[in-house]
Design a protein around this motif. Structure first.
Motif, PDB file in Angstrom:
ATOM      1  N   LEU A 112      51.323  40.737  42.312  1.00 13.11           N
ATOM      2  CA  LEU A 112      50.531  40.404  41.135  1.00 13.11           C
ATOM      3  C   LEU A 112      49.484  39.345  41.462  1.00 13.11           C
ATOM      4  O   LEU A 112      48.344  39.413  40.981  1.00 13.11           O
ATOM      5  CB  LEU A 112      51.451  39.916  40.018  1.00 13.11           C
ATOM      6  N   THR A 115      46.602  41.042  43.559  1.00 15.46           N
ATOM      7  CA  THR A 115      45.763  42.023  42.871  1.00 15.46           C
ATOM      8  C   THR A 115      45.066  41.466  41.633  1.00 15.46           C
ATOM      9  O   THR A 115      43.895  41.767  41.386  1.00 15.46           O
ATOM     10  CB  THR A 115      46.616  43.237  42.472  1.00 15.46           C
ATOM     11  N   LEU A 116      45.775  40.668  40.839  1.00 15.80           N
ATOM     12  CA  LEU A 116      45.200  40.199  39.578  1.00 15.80           C
ATOM     13  C   LEU A 116      44.163  39.103  39.786  1.00 15.80           C
ATOM     14  O   LEU A 116      43.219  38.982  38.991  1.00 15.80           O
ATOM     15  CB  LEU A 116      46.307  39.691  38.651  1.00 15.80           C
ATOM     16  N   TYR A 117      44.335  38.287  40.811  1.00  9.09           N
ATOM     17  CA  TYR A 117      43.382  37.193  41.053  1.00  9.09           C
ATOM     18  C   TYR A 117      41.963  37.724  41.283  1.00  9.09           C
ATOM     19  O   TYR A 117      41.026  37.333  40.577  1.00  9.09           O
ATOM     20  CB  TYR A 117      43.861  36.355  42.242  1.00  9.09           C
ATOM     21  N   ALA A 119      40.858  40.751  40.622  1.00  6.51           N
ATOM     22  CA  ALA A 119      40.475  41.598  39.495  1.00  6.51           C
ATOM     23  C   ALA A 119      39.966  40.763  38.332  1.00  6.51           C
ATOM     24  O   ALA A 119      38.964  41.111  37.686  1.00  6.51           O
ATOM     25  CB  ALA A 119      41.664  42.456  39.065  1.00  6.51           C
ATOM     26  N   CYS A 120      40.623  39.638  38.057  1.00  5.16           N
ATOM     27  CA  CYS A 120      40.180  38.767  36.962  1.00  5.16           C
ATOM     28  C   CYS A 120      38.838  38.115  37.276  1.00  5.16           C
ATOM     29  O   CYS A 120      37.974  37.993  36.398  1.00  5.16           O
ATOM     30  CB  CYS A 120      41.236  37.699  36.688  1.00  5.16           C
ATOM     31  N   ALA A 345      37.370  45.738  36.401  1.00  5.95           N
ATOM     32  CA  ALA A 345      38.749  45.285  36.591  1.00  5.95           C
ATOM     33  C   ALA A 345      39.607  46.372  37.241  1.00  5.95           C
ATOM     34  O   ALA A 345      40.410  46.086  38.147  1.00  5.95           O
ATOM     35  CB  ALA A 345      39.340  44.860  35.254  1.00  5.95           C
ATOM     36  N   PHE A 349      41.163  46.025  40.945  1.00  2.00           N
ATOM     37  CA  PHE A 349      42.620  46.093  41.085  1.00  2.00           C
ATOM     38  C   PHE A 349      43.016  47.178  42.091  1.00  2.00           C
ATOM     39  O   PHE A 349      43.934  46.982  42.908  1.00  2.00           O
ATOM     40  CB  PHE A 349      43.249  46.372  39.717  1.00  2.00           C
TER      41      PHE A 349
END
Length: 694
Positions: A112, A115-117, A119-120, A345, A349
C-alpha cells in the motif's frame, strides 16, 4: 554596418536617455503630491519602488546594456528554481523510502505504501492542473516551439500556469522512477515564463534596446536545460535544434551568457548546501583515460547506434499509435476530459503495482531513483565479470548472478518500453527526455554486457568499458527519439568523458539516420500533431503534401484596401471599421494593382487636415505618402517566356519570411494585383485549419 552607423550617435543617445530617466523619476516623484486616485492601495510605496528601479536601471546602463543584467538574472532565477525542485523532490523521495523501510515485515502495508504514495502524488498534480490551469499539463516544449514560430499562445505564459506547473512538477517527480517521468520539458517551459516576466520588467524600465519576446524565449529554453543538468553548451544547442525554427545569430551570445550563469549557479548551490565539494559534473564516472576504447570498438559503437535507431522507431510508432487511440476514440476521449484525476490515479497505481520490489520490481531496479539508475548503468566495471566490485553492484541493484543481470536488463527494457509510453498519456506536468535517456543507457549496457560475455576469453578485451556503451546508448536513443544531436554533447557534459566524443557522435548520427528514415515525426512533433497545435514543421511531418501548399490555396478574402483616389468619407469608414496598422493602396477597386501602403497614423492625419480645411476634394495620393512594400509574395508565378514555372511561394516559405521580418504583414499579389495580406493572426488561422484537416 549597423553598429558602425549607430556609433556616432552613441554619446548623444546616452545623454538623452540620462535626461529622460531623470525626467521620468521627477514625474513619478511629483505625482506623489497629487491628491487624485488616493483610493489605490500603497500608491506612494509603488511610486517610490518604481522610482528606485528607474534610478538603478539608469546606473546599470552606464556599465552595459540593461538586457545583459536581465539575461544573468534569468540564469540565476532559473537555477534557483531548479535547485528548489530537486530539494523538494529529494525530501519527498527520502520520506517515501523511509516509510517503506519502516514497514518491513508487513508485505500488505509495504504494498500500500509503494502504490498509494505515487498514485496520490500524481492524482494531486493532475487535480491541480485540471481544476486551476489545464494549460500546465504535459511537457510544454511543443507549445513553446509554436510560440517561437511566431504564433501567440498567451495562456501558456500566465502567472497561474507558472505556479501550477511548478507545484505539479514537484508532485510528479516525487513519484519516483515508478512512474518514470522527468523534469526537462516542464522546466524549460517554466524558464520561458520567467524570461517573459523579466522581459516585461525590462521593458517597463524603458531600456534603450527593445527586447523581443521571441528572443527572450529562445534564451530561456537554453537556460532551462543548462539549469537542469549544469550543461550550458548542450543547452544552447538544444535550443537551436528543438525549439527554434530559425535561430538568429543575435541570440547566440545571450544564450551562452545566460546558460553559463544558470549552470554555474546550479552547481554552486549544490556546493553551498554541502552536497558537493566543488564544481563538477552531475554524474561522476571513472572511465579509463589512457585507453578509453580500442579502434575496433568504433564498429561496435556504430552497431549500437543502428540498434538504438531501430528501437527508437518502435518506441515512436508505439507512442504515436497510443496518442491516436486516445484522440480518435470518442468515448475514451470524452471520459478522460471529465475524469482526468481518476485516470491518473488508476494508471499510476497500475505502474506502481508492476514495479513492486518483492514481485516484478526486483528485476527492474525499482528501488533506485532515476539518478541512481543512470549512475549504476554508467559504471565502468563489467557486471558479468567475477570481480568483487561487480558482484557488489549486481547484488545491490541489478541481480545476484550473471543470468540475473541479463534478466533484469531485459525485463527493464521490455517493460519500460510500453510503461513509459503509457505514462506519457497522464494529464500532468512531466518531462519525457530523461526517461528515454536512461532507457538508452540500459540498452547500451545490455549490449556491452553481451559483448563481455562472448569475448571473455580474449585478452585484448580486458580493458573493455561497458559504461562507455551505456553513455553512447543514452545519447543515441534520446537523440533518435527527439531527432536531434545535442544529446551527444549533453551526455559528455553530464559525465565529463570527452574521450568518448567520436564513438558517442557516431552512434548518435547513425541512430538519427535510422529514426528519420521514412519521414516519421519525432516525439515532440507527434505531441504537436495530437494537440493540433499550429506548428507548421510538425504538421508537415504528418502530412507531407503541406510542404507544397501554395499561399493562394489557403488565403482568405481581402479584408481592407484603399484606392489612391479615396476621399475623406472612404478613409473615415475604413479607419472606423478596421484596426490594421498598414493599409494597402491600390490603383482602383476594379483594377487592384498594388502601389504600396499607408500607415494608419498618416490616414488619421489626413482626416484631421480635411476636417480643419472643411473640404472633401482632397485625395489620399495628394496628401499621404505611399510607402513601397519591401516584401511581396505571389500566389503562383509563371514565366511564359521560358515556358516553365518558376519557384512557387509556398506556405512554409511564407512562414519563414514572416518569422524573419517580424510582425509586419505580408501582401500577396497575383500579376501585380492585390489578392490579400497575411498577418500573424491570419497565419494562425490558416495553420489551425490545416491542423483540423489532418
Amino acid at each position: 554596418m549597423k553598429i558602425l552607423d549607430e556609433s556616432p550617435r552613441c554619446d548623444s543617445d546616452r545623454g538623452s536617455r540620462k535626461h529622460e530617466r531623470i525626467n521620468q523619476w521627477q514625474t513619478f516623484h511629483s505625482r506623489t503630491l497629487l491628491p487624485s486616485h488616493q483610493w489605490k492601495p500603497c500608491r506612494s510605496f509603488r511610486v517610490f519602488v518604481k522610482g528606485c528601479l528607474l534610478k538603478i536601471a539608469c546606473c546599470l546602463e552606464r556599465v552595459c546594456g540593461l538586457e545583459w543584467y536581465v539575461y544573468a538574472a534569468l540564469g540565476i532565477f532559473s537555477a534557483i528554481l531548479s535547485f528548489l525542485i530537486d530539494l523538494c523532490v529529494g525530501k519527498l523521495l527520502t520520506a517515501h523510502q523511509w516509510l517503506y523501510s519502516q514497514l518491513e515485515g508487513n508485505n500488505l502495508l509495504q504494498f500500500l505504501c509503494w502504490t498509494l504514495y505515487p498514485a496520490c502524488l500524481c492524482a494531486m498534480s493532475s487535480s491541480l492542473c485540471y481544476n486551476i490551469c489545464p494549460f500546465s499539463t504535459g511537457s510544454g516544449i511543443p507549445e513553446v516551439r509554436t510560440m517561437l514560430s511566431g504564433i501567440q499562445l498567451p495562456q501558456y505564459l500566465s502567472l497561474t500556469n507558472m505556479f501550477i506547473k511548478f507545484s505539479g512538477l514537484i508532485c510528479t517527480l516525487a513519484a519516483g522512477s515508478t512512474i518514470f517521468l522527468g523534469k526537462v520539458g516542464p522546466f524549460v517551459h517554466l524558464c520561458t515564463m520567467v524570461g517573459s516576466y523579466l522581459r516585461n520588467l525590462c521593458m517597463l524600465l524603458h531600456t534603450k534596446k527593445e527586447m523581443a519576446d521571441k528572443d527572450m524565449m529562445v534564451v530561456a529554453s537554453a537556460v532551462g536545460v543548462a539549469s537542469c543538468f549544469g550543461a550550458p553548451v548542450s543547452g544552447v544547442f538544444f535550443s537551436m535544434e528543438v525549439m527554434s525554427s530559425h535561430f538568429a545569430m543575435q541570440n547566440y551570445l545571450p544564450s551562452f551568457f545566460s546558460a553559463a550563469w544558470g549552470a554555474m549557479t546550479f552547481r554552486l548551490l549544490s556546493v553551498w548546501c554541502g552536497d558537493e565539494v566543488t564544481l563538477q559534473v552531475l554524474f561522476q564516472t571513472n572511465f579509463p583515460t589512457a585507453l578509453p576504447f580500442l579502434p575496433l570498438e568504433i564498429l561496435l559503437f556504430a552497431l549500437l547506434g543502428l540498434l538504438c535507431g531501430a528501437v527508437s522507431c518502435v518506441y515512436l510508432t508505439l507512442h504515436r499509435l497510443t496518442l491516436q487511440l486516445f484522440t480518435k476514440t470518442t468515448s475514451l476521449n470524452n471520459r478522460l476530459k471529465t475524469e482526468k484525476t481518476l485516470y491518473t490515479a488508476l494508471i499510476s497505481f497500475s505502474l506502481a503495482f508492476l514495479t513492486f520490489p518483492p514481485s516484478m520490481g526486483q528485476h527492474m531496479a525499482s528501488k533506485s531513483t532515476m539518478k541512481q539508475l543512470l549512475t549504476s548503468l554508467l559504471d565502468e566495471t563489467p557486471w558479468t565479470s567475477q570481480s568483487h566490485n561487480a558482484s557488489a553492484k549486481m547484488e545491490t541493484e541489478w541481480g545476484s548472478s550473471v543470468n540475473g543481470v541479463y534478466l533484469s536488463l531485459s525485463v527493464f527494457l521490455l517493460m519500460k518500453l510500453w510503461m513509459s509510453v503509457l505514462a506519457c498519456t497522464l494529464p500532468l506536468p512531466a518531462g519525457y527526455f530523461m526517461p528515454v535517456f536512461i532507457y538508452g543507457a540500459a540498452l547500451g549496457r545490455l549490449f556491452a554486457e553481451g559483448i563481455v560475455h562472448f569475448s571473455s576469453s580474449t585478452q585484448e578485451w580486458s580493458s573493455f568499458n561497458p559504461g562507455g556503451y551505456a553513455l553512447a546508448g543514452a545519447a543515441a536513443f534520446s537523440g533518435a527519439v527527439t531527432h536531434t544531436l545535442s544529446p551527444a554533447l549533453l551526455a559528455l557534459e553530464l559525465t565529463g568523458q570527452f574521450g568518448h566524443l567520436i564513438p558517442v557522435l557516431v552512434a548518435t548520427l547513425l541512430a538519427n539516420s535510422v529514426a528519420r528514415s521514412g519521414g516519421r515525426p519525432s516525439f515532440y512533433d507527434a505531441v504537436s500533431i495530437c494537440k493540433r497545435l499550429p506548428h507548421l514543421p510538425s504538421l508537415i511531418k504528418a502530412c507531407p503534401r503541406l510542404l507544397h501548399t501554395q499561399v493562394g490555396h489557403v488565403l482568405g478574402a481581402t479584408r481592407v484596401q484603399l484606392q489612391k483616389t479615396a476621399g475623406p468619407e472612404e478613409v473615415r469608414h475604413l479607419v472606423n471599421s478596421s484596426s490594421e496598422t498598414q493599409i494597402p493602396i491600390v490603383d482602383s477597386h476594379d483594377v487592384p494593382t498594388l502601389l504600396g501602403f499607408i500607415t494608419r497614423s498618416e490616414l488619421l492625419l489626413f482626416l484631421h487636415q480635411c476636417d480643419a480645411s472643411q473640404t472633401k476634394e482632397h485625395h489620399v495620393e495628394d496628401v499621404c505618402r505611399i510607402q513601397p512594400t519591401s516584401t511581396l509574395l505571389s500566389t503562383c508565378n509563371t514565366i511564359q517566356e521560358l515556358g516553365h514555372k518558376s519557384t512557387r511561394k509556398l506556405l512554409l516559405q511564407t512562414l519563414s519570411i514572416m518569422s524573419l521580418i517580424g510582425g509586419q504583414p505580408v501582401f500577396i499579389i497575383d500579376r501585380g494585383k492585390l489578392r490579400g495580406q497575411i498577418t500573424w493572426l491570419e497565419m494562425k488561422r490558416i495553420l489551425e485549419d490545416l491542423a483540423k484537416e489532418i
